[in-house]
Design a protein around this motif. Structure first.
Motif, PDB file in Angstrom:
ATOM      1  N   PHE A  32       0.865  -1.176   0.000  1.00 45.37           N
ATOM      2  CA  PHE A  32       0.000   0.000   0.000  1.00 45.37           C
ATOM      3  C   PHE A  32       0.902   1.226   0.000  1.00 45.37           C
ATOM      4  CE2 PHE A  32      -2.714   3.162   2.033  1.00 45.37           C
ATOM      5  CZ  PHE A  32      -3.918   2.952   1.379  1.00 45.37           C
ATOM      6  N   ASP A  63      -1.936   5.193  -3.266  1.00 47.10           N
ATOM      7  CA  ASP A  63      -3.287   4.782  -2.888  1.00 47.10           C
ATOM      8  C   ASP A  63      -4.050   5.834  -2.102  1.00 47.10           C
ATOM      9  OD1 ASP A  63      -3.323   1.913  -3.828  1.00 47.10           O
ATOM     10  OD2 ASP A  63      -1.493   1.922  -2.638  1.00 47.10           O
ATOM     11  N   SER A 157      -5.917   0.173   4.807  1.00 47.79           N
ATOM     12  CA  SER A 157      -5.743  -1.094   4.090  1.00 47.79           C
ATOM     13  C   SER A 157      -5.639  -2.150   5.179  1.00 47.79           C
ATOM     14  CB  SER A 157      -4.461  -1.041   3.243  1.00 47.79           C
ATOM     15  OG  SER A 157      -3.333  -1.102   4.098  1.00 47.79           O
TER      16      SER A 157
END
Ligand SMILES: [Zn+2]
Length: 476
Positions: A32, A63, A157
């Motif tokens: 991530f 992200d 995440s």
């Protein structure tokens, strides 16, 4: 192993951008990817040129962005990131989002205005000169913002979550506590953003937003600002000196010009001037606030008064909105702004940008700097390489829009207005940590400030401290 890469505010105070990648593959995108802050480089050309380079990690592959606060050196590159393909969410506190709603479109507008000016006057080597991003692109980027309240945990995440805690620097400012769960091992990273004055009112007189960054922190890795790593702010009240400067200037028939950030610094200064006038400490002369952005910022401050100091709340109760004060004129249009140029009686003009890198202050200084009757008062940090820094350092002339403007006006500085903790305050705040971080990386400082703070932290706290380098990757 996961890593942090310092993409900005390393070796300088602008361009804050720290990439966190939870990937074990240093070159790849398996993990991530998160950007803590997405600031614009300002100041010396060597740094400003980096605004035109793409991020080392492609924008489309990032992200999310977590934003500490609404200063341009922390948020000003967001529209460019979106232009380059970023499509993720941007997390920020509600008041930071309200301020970005003012600051980013204004920045886009200034970029376009500068490009137009250079094209009209053929003053750029680039033909045509282009804006870094446009007003429309800045407005478009606002759609990606997602509000997150202080102390609320947000899962980014499966392996990453974060919380905002108060940084007490400006309205909405936060530190980011980032928790990474890496193969069952939990790592806590703390990104300080900019750190406000430590707990008090009397050493930061006139401060709008409550002092006191969150205490009792703990982190495995601390990424911390070091703007004032080599400084101690004056502890005396700036009001008597400010009153004396205004008196002297008015006596000689001059005007006081104050370059100030439109957000927070301008409001703080206006409240102080109002109080000095109402208590008879300075004459009632016209005050011009030449910044459309400052008007909108006043409204945001009134909306989020829960973050304001008791002193500011008292002033709001007593005098109402600054937008309604008699004798105070807020210039919205460029016609209003031009009318200020025509005044030749004593007045106070507050305008931005605070470091004289752009905006309407350029026109006021072009007009007022050559006359020794006038005074320019600096109430904010001036990054090396900016015009503000040069004027403050006492140069005899300065280039504005490729014209050479002689400096004959009196130049004064009031250091007490700072919204950054100084060295003793930073050390005081660090002493409240419940345990030593394994490593502290210092960012957001000139090299001399960062290295002096590193030395002070090593000597006084016994911490493991490193000064971050631009583009350096460190393993988490
Ligand atoms: Zn800041």
């Amino acid at each position: 192993m996961a890593y942090i890469q310092f993409l900005g505010a390393a070796g300088t105070v602008t361009g804050s951008k720290h990439l966190v990648n939870t990937s074990s593959d240093q070159g790849g995108k398996a993990g991530f990817q998160l950007l803590i802050d997405c600031g614009m480089f300002q100041g010396a050309k060597e740094w400003r040129l980096r605004n035109w380079q793409p991020t080392p990690a492609p924008a489309a592959g990032i992200d999310a962005v977590v934003l500490t606060h609404a200063h341009l050196d922390h948020c000003g590159w967001i529209p460019r990131l979106v232009r380059e393909g970023f499509r993720g969410p941007i997390y920020a506190t509600p008041s930071t989002i309200d301020l970005c709603g003012i600051i980013l479109p204004d920045s886009g507008h200034l970029q376009e205005e500068d490009a137009r000016f250079y094209n009209r006057h053929k003053k750029s080597k680039h033909d045509p000169a282009l804006p870094l991003y446009t007003l429309a692109e800045a407005e478009d980027s606002l759609q990606r913002f997602r509000p997150v309240q202080f102390e609320q945990t947000t899962q980014l995440s499966p392996e990453a979550s974060f919380r905002f805690v108060p940084a007490a620097h400006i309205l909405g400012s936060a530190m980011v506590e980032l928790t990474l769960n890496l193969n069952g091992k939990v790592k806590k990273l703390l990104f300080s953003g900019d750190i406000g004055r430590v707990r008090d009112q009397h050493i930061a007189p006139g401060k709008v937003v409550r002092s006191g960054p969150t205490e009792g922190e703990t982190a495995d890795i601390l990424v911390m600002e070091s703007t004032y790593g080599n400084r101690q702010h004056p502890t005396d009240d700036p009001r008597p000196k400010l009153a004396a400067i205004i008196h002297h200037t008015v006596e000689r028939g001059g005007t006081v010009v104050v370059p100030a950030f439109a957000v927070e610094r301008t409001q703080k200064f206006l409240f102080m001037v109002k109080d000095l006038m109402e208590s008879g400490q300075i004459p009632r002369i016209p005050v011009f606030c030449d910044s459309p952005m400052a008007i909108k910022a006043v409204e945001v401050f009134l909306k989020h008064s829960e973050e304001c100091t008791d002193e500011t709340c008292r002033l709001i109760r007593q005098y109402g909105s600054p937008l309604q004060w008699p004798g105070f004129t807020f210039a919205l249009t460029s016609e209003d702004s031009k009318k200020i140029n025509a005044t030749n009686y004593p007045a106070i003009i507050v305008s931005s940008s605070g470091m004289v890198t752009g905006g309407r202050i350029l026109h006021h200084l072009t007009q007022r700097l050559p006359d020794p009757k006038n005074t320019v008062i600096f109430i904010g940090f001036q990054a090396p390489g900016t015009r503000g820094f040069m004027i403050k350092s006492g140069v005899p002339e300065v280039r504005i829009f490729s014209d050479t403007v002689p400096i004959r006006a009196e130049i004064a500085t009031l250091e007490q207005f700072s919204d950054h903790a100084d060295t003793p305050e930073l050390l005081e705040w660090l002493r409240t940590f419940t345990r030593k971080p394994a490593t502290t990386y210092l960012v957001h400082g000139e090299p001399s400030a960062s290295s002096l703070l590193r030395d002070a932290m090593q000597k006084e706290l016994g911490w493991n401290v490193q000064v971050a380098e631009w583009m350096q990757k460190v393993i988490v």
